[in-house]
Design a protein around this motif. Structure first.
Motif, PDB file in Angstrom:
ATOM      1  N   GLU A 249     105.176  50.827  43.352  1.00  0.00           N
ATOM      2  CA  GLU A 249     106.214  50.975  44.357  1.00  0.00           C
ATOM      3  C   GLU A 249     107.538  50.358  43.902  1.00  0.00           C
ATOM      4  O   GLU A 249     108.603  50.780  44.323  1.00  0.00           O
TER       5      GLU A 249
ATOM      6  N   VAL B 180     102.901  46.027  44.197  1.00  0.00           N
ATOM      7  CA  VAL B 180     102.073  46.920  45.018  1.00  0.00           C
ATOM      8  C   VAL B 180     102.006  48.333  44.444  1.00  0.00           C
ATOM      9  O   VAL B 180     103.015  48.900  44.023  1.00  0.00           O
TER      10      VAL B 180
ATOM     11  N   HIS C 277     101.003  51.852  46.102  1.00  0.00           N
ATOM     12  CA  HIS C 277     100.774  52.457  47.422  1.00  0.00           C
ATOM     13  C   HIS C 277      99.298  52.852  47.539  1.00  0.00           C
ATOM     14  O   HIS C 277      98.699  53.381  46.589  1.00  0.00           O
ATOM     15  N   THR C 278      98.724  52.612  48.702  1.00  0.00           N
ATOM     16  CA  THR C 278      97.303  52.892  48.923  1.00  0.00           C
ATOM     17  C   THR C 278      96.940  54.330  48.559  1.00  0.00           C
ATOM     18  O   THR C 278      95.906  54.590  47.931  1.00  0.00           O
ATOM     19  N   ASP C 279      97.778  55.279  48.920  1.00  0.00           N
ATOM     20  CA  ASP C 279      97.466  56.680  48.633  1.00  0.00           C
ATOM     21  C   ASP C 279      97.734  57.040  47.172  1.00  0.00           C
ATOM     22  O   ASP C 279      97.081  57.946  46.634  1.00  0.00           O
TER      23      ASP C 279
ATOM     24  N   LEU D 116      97.052  54.965  44.803  1.00  0.00           N
ATOM     25  CA  LEU D 116      95.813  54.457  44.216  1.00  0.00           C
ATOM     26  C   LEU D 116      94.671  55.449  44.447  1.00  0.00           C
ATOM     27  O   LEU D 116      93.874  55.720  43.540  1.00  0.00           O
ATOM     28  N   ALA D 117      94.616  56.017  45.641  1.00  0.00           N
ATOM     29  CA  ALA D 117      93.590  57.016  45.943  1.00  0.00           C
ATOM     30  C   ALA D 117      93.748  58.259  45.075  1.00  0.00           C
ATOM     31  O   ALA D 117      92.754  58.866  44.647  1.00  0.00           O
TER      32      ALA D 117
ATOM     33  N   LYS E  36      92.231  57.448  41.821  1.00  0.00           N
ATOM     34  CA  LYS E  36      90.772  57.388  41.907  1.00  0.00           C
ATOM     35  C   LYS E  36      90.151  58.783  41.909  1.00  0.00           C
ATOM     36  O   LYS E  36      89.000  58.965  41.488  1.00  0.00           O
TER      37      LYS E  36
ATOM     38  N   TYR F  71      94.454  46.381  39.723  1.00  0.00           N
ATOM     39  CA  TYR F  71      94.054  47.503  40.567  1.00  0.00           C
ATOM     40  C   TYR F  71      92.865  48.291  40.007  1.00  0.00           C
ATOM     41  O   TYR F  71      92.556  49.382  40.498  1.00  0.00           O
TER      42      TYR F  71
ATOM     43  N   SER G 204     106.432  59.308  48.850  1.00  0.00           N
ATOM     44  CA  SER G 204     105.494  58.183  48.782  1.00  0.00           C
ATOM     45  C   SER G 204     104.191  58.641  48.153  1.00  0.00           C
ATOM     46  O   SER G 204     103.981  59.838  47.900  1.00  0.00           O
TER      47      SER G 204
ATOM     48  N   THR H 274     101.516  59.054  49.514  1.00  0.00           N
ATOM     49  CA  THR H 274     100.842  60.004  50.396  1.00  0.00           C
ATOM     50  C   THR H 274     101.117  61.435  49.971  1.00  0.00           C
ATOM     51  O   THR H 274     100.220  62.293  49.976  1.00  0.00           O
TER      52      THR H 274
END
Length: 240
Positions: free
Chosen positions: A23, A80, A82-84, A86-87, A90, A118, A226, A228
């Motif tokens: 980010e 950081v 971003h959570t998405d 990272l997804a 994955k 991470y 983002s 997302t």
């Protein structure tokens, strides 16, 4: 399936690191450790000065303040993904038909610390960046990634040269590049029709694509805001 046939079904996914996979920007994050002295040193330099050389001087300032390797790495681990985003990464873990690389003007220490943080080190088969290490006194030292003759790119890194190498090494069926900065433009110009550039909206890469410098761009353009947006695109186009 022969090796040549298998290669023709492979996908190359290349991430820029700062403000793309991450980010924030690793260099600017690290400068916080140098306080006002580091900020003043940065402000004293012009656009034409080599940023990587400047960071070497700033790392010396940080060391002079008593910041050693352990404190430095702990500070960088606060960055950081971003959570998405990272997804999205994955989604590609364990895929034998996708090669994930990082092509970045950050440095190897920062990238290693954050990939470890991470749990992404096994995902990326190759990381191209400026080599760095902590010396015997605990000062972070950085070198130029390579030497090149490109008049378009910064002194220490021509991303187009490495993109061309990636493409020449394996005949990928498709290529995807995720970036944000002006330094990503020359790499993006190596993409072909049918490939995809995910360019972060409002950042220099998108702005440069709209100038004459971007007139030779041939790939599909997907703006994103983002992680997302990146995850949504990956789920639609890169799902196994």
């Amino acid at each position: 399936m022969t090796a040549a046939a298998e290669a023709c079904h492979r996908t190359l996914v290349v991430f820029d690191f700062d403000q793309s996979l991450l980010e924030d920007d690793t260099d600017r994050w690290s400068m916080k450790l140098g306080g006002d002295e580091a900020a003043a040193l940065r402000a004293s330099r012009g656009r034409d000065d080599c940023w990587t050389d400047l960071m070497g001087e700033i790392f010396a300032v940080i060391h002079s303040k008593g910041v050693g390797r352990e404190q430095f790495e702990a500070h960088m681990q606060g960055m950081v993904i971003h959570t998405d985003m990272l997804a999205a990464c994955k989604l590609m873990e364990g895929r034998t038909d996708v090669d994930c690389f990082i092509l970045s003007d950050s440095n190897s220490v920062f990238i290693d610390v954050l990939l470890e943080r991470y749990v992404l080190k096994n995902l990326f088969k190759r990381v191209v960046t400026n080599p760095a290490h902590f010396d015997e006194n605990g000062c972070l030292r950085i070198q130029h990634c390579h030497s090149h003759s490109c008049a378009t790119c910064v002194l220490n890194l021509c991303k187009a040269e490495f993109m061309s190498e990636f493409i020449a090494t394996t005949p990928y069926a498709r290529k995807v590049y995720i970036g944000d900065g002006g330094g990503d433009l020359h790499a993006a110009l190596q993409l072909s029709p049918g490939d995809t550039l995910l360019a972060r909206r409002g950042y220099p890469l998108m702005k440069k694509l709209a100038t004459p410098a971007g007139q030779d761009f041939k790939a599909n353009l997907v703006p994103w805001d983002s992680g997302t947006d990146v995850l949504s695109w990956f789920q639609k186009h890169l799902s196994s």
